[in-house]
Motif scaffolding. Structure first.
Motif, short mmCIF file in Angstrom:
data_model
loop_
_atom_site.label_atom_id
_atom_site.label_comp_id
_atom_site.label_asym_id
_atom_site.label_seq_id
_atom_site.Cartn_x
_atom_site.Cartn_y
_atom_site.Cartn_z
N GLU A 177 0.83 -1.20 0.00
CA GLU A 177 0.00 0.00 0.00
C GLU A 177 0.87 1.25 0.00
N PRO A 178 0.43 2.32 -0.67
CA PRO A 178 1.20 3.56 -0.66
C PRO A 178 1.17 4.20 0.73
N GLU A 179 2.24 4.94 1.06
CA GLU A 179 2.28 5.60 2.37
C GLU A 179 1.19 6.65 2.48
N THR A 180 0.95 7.37 1.38
CA THR A 180 -0.13 8.35 1.35
C THR A 180 -0.98 8.05 0.13
N GLY A 181 -2.25 7.69 0.35
CA GLY A 181 -3.10 7.35 -0.78
C GLY A 181 -4.03 6.20 -0.46
N PHE A 182 -4.33 5.38 -1.47
CA PHE A 182 -5.31 4.31 -1.30
C PHE A 182 -4.93 3.12 -2.17
N GLN A 183 -5.56 1.99 -1.87
CA GLN A 183 -5.34 0.78 -2.65
C GLN A 183 -6.69 0.10 -2.92
N ILE A 184 -6.84 -0.42 -4.14
CA ILE A 184 -8.01 -1.20 -4.53
C ILE A 184 -7.52 -2.58 -4.94
N VAL A 185 -8.08 -3.63 -4.35
CA VAL A 185 -7.73 -5.01 -4.69
C VAL A 185 -9.01 -5.74 -5.07
N THR A 186 -9.06 -6.33 -6.25
CA THR A 186 -10.24 -7.07 -6.69
C THR A 186 -10.17 -8.51 -6.19
N PRO A 187 -11.31 -9.14 -5.96
CA PRO A 187 -11.31 -10.54 -5.52
C PRO A 187 -10.79 -11.47 -6.62
N GLU A 188 -10.40 -12.68 -6.21
CA GLU A 188 -9.95 -13.69 -7.16
C GLU A 188 -11.12 -14.16 -8.03
N ILE A 189 -10.85 -14.31 -9.33
CA ILE A 189 -11.84 -14.82 -10.28
C ILE A 189 -11.20 -15.97 -11.05
N GLY A 203 -5.62 14.28 -4.28
CA GLY A 203 -4.99 14.49 -5.58
C GLY A 203 -4.02 13.37 -5.88
N VAL A 204 -4.35 12.52 -6.85
CA VAL A 204 -3.47 11.40 -7.21
C VAL A 204 -2.29 11.94 -8.01
N ARG A 205 -1.09 11.68 -7.52
CA ARG A 205 0.13 12.11 -8.19
C ARG A 205 0.80 10.96 -8.93
N ARG A 206 0.40 9.73 -8.60
CA ARG A 206 1.02 8.56 -9.21
C ARG A 206 0.06 7.37 -9.14
N TRP A 207 -0.12 6.70 -10.27
CA TRP A 207 -0.86 5.45 -10.32
C TRP A 207 0.12 4.29 -10.45
N GLN A 208 -0.18 3.20 -9.76
CA GLN A 208 0.56 1.95 -9.93
C GLN A 208 -0.46 0.81 -9.97
N SER A 209 -0.11 -0.26 -10.68
CA SER A 209 -0.98 -1.42 -10.69
C SER A 209 -0.17 -2.67 -10.94
N GLN A 210 -0.75 -3.79 -10.54
CA GLN A 210 -0.15 -5.09 -10.80
C GLN A 210 -1.28 -6.09 -11.07
N THR A 250 -4.46 -5.30 -8.57
CA THR A 250 -4.27 -4.35 -7.48
C THR A 250 -3.92 -2.99 -8.07
N ILE A 251 -4.59 -1.94 -7.59
CA ILE A 251 -4.34 -0.58 -8.06
C ILE A 251 -4.00 0.30 -6.87
N ASN A 252 -2.91 1.03 -6.96
CA ASN A 252 -2.52 2.03 -5.96
C ASN A 252 -2.69 3.43 -6.52
#
Length: 322
Positions: free
Chosen positions: A53-65, A88-95, A178-180
């Motif tokens: 998880e980012p130190e400042t921000g949020f995380q979205i994790v989808t369930p297993e399909i 204010g999102v300054r950076r997007w990350q995903s995996q 997963t999206i940060n």
């Protein structure tokens, strides 16, 4: 939460490619949909789908399909972005895990209850008002915006993650993404950014034939672009974006299209007030190819960029900016 203006059309977007450092040279650090993963656009990446998880921000994790062997399917996962105030999102990350062909994050006015997963991604009807925010097509993706620039996320912001899966293996797989969203500190000032997306519905190429589509879209005065790329599918042979007659970005690789990025001042401006995009195709199949979602059997023609200062996202359907 501010009302979101709907694009009014399902845009299945995946961005791939190499970024540049402001003068057209390659740089893999700041491209949405690109990163250090080994995804190659055919759903065979081997990431585990996990990010700290980012130190400042949020995380979205989808369930297993679970995805069956040879299956190509799109699922949508509805959620609320976990922020308590405007961020204010300054950076997007995903995996993404194995089998994930691409993901898209849309912001909504409303939608089904949090945790809903469906393969009927019909959120473009009614009052959902979807707006594309972020997309990726590689296993690991990392997209940082210029200093002092960010994308607004409201408190209580509804969202949907659209996930396109393609299991190219002989065995069932389970997949998730997963999206940060790394944000500015609360109270920090930044200039608002937004996406500029075009979409063409007029693609039609008969079996064994060549063809193309193009569109010209209005661009607001005095806005600065810091990224521009294209998106198409496997039948495309060339894509481009122009400012009048001047080339902005062109590519002959549909899986990893070239990307123009301007990470520092001077940023790019469409001085003609118009953006012209074009995609060329050769249909080597035995059926007519038209606009559609499938990376295997359909086509797309899109220009995708980010700009600031922005008051809203801009979507151009064929040649009509909405």
């Amino acid at each position: 939460m501010r009302a979101i203006t709907s694009f009014g059309l399902a845009i299945t977007l995946a961005l791939t490619g190499c970024s540049s450092d402001g003068d057209g040279s390659d740089d893999d650090d700041n491209m949405p949909g690109d990163g250090d993963g080994d995804g190659d656009g055919d759903g065979d990446g081997d990431g585990d789908g996990d990010l700290p998880e980012p130190e400042t921000g949020f995380q979205i994790v989808t369930p297993e399909i679970e995805i069956a062997p040879g299956q190509e399917v799109t699922y949508c996962y509805y959620t609320t972005v976990p922020v308590d105030s405007v961020a204010g999102v300054r950076r997007w990350q995903s995996q993404m895990t194995q089998g994930s062909h691409h993901l898209i994050l849309y912001l909504l006015n409303d939608g089904p209850p949090d945790g809903t997963i469906t393969d009927d991604c019909d959120f473009f009807n009614g009052n959902s008002g979807p707006v594309w925010a972020y997309a990726a097509q590689t296993v690991e993706a990392d997209f940082a915006m210029p200093d002092g620039v960010g994308m607004d996320i409201d408190a209580g912001q509804r969202a949907v993650v659209q996930m396109h899966y393609l299991n190219a293996t002989d065995d069932p797989i389970t997949a998730h993404v997963t999206i940060n969203g790394e944000t500015y500190e609360p109270g920090a000032t930044y200039v608002r950014a937004a996406p500029y997306v075009t979409y063409n519905t007029e693609i039609g190429v008969d079996a064994g034939e060549s063809g193309f589509v193009t569109g010209t879209c209005a661009v607001p005065d005095d806005v600065n672009f810091f990224l521009m790329s294209t998106h198409s599918h496997r039948f495309s042979t060339r894509t481009e974006v122009r400012n009048g007659s001047a080339m902005v970005v062109e590519s002959d690789n549909w899986e990893h299209p070239e990307t123009a990025a301007w990470n520092d001042d001077p940023f790019f401006q469409f001085t003609t007030g118009q953006l012209t995009y074009r995609c060329e195709y050769f249909n080597d199949s035995n059926r007519r190819v038209e606009t559609g979602d499938s990376a295997l059997t359909d086509e797309m023609c899109m220009a995708v960029g980010y700009f600031f200062p922005a008051t809203r996202s801009i979507f151009c359907l064929n040649s009509i900016a909405l």
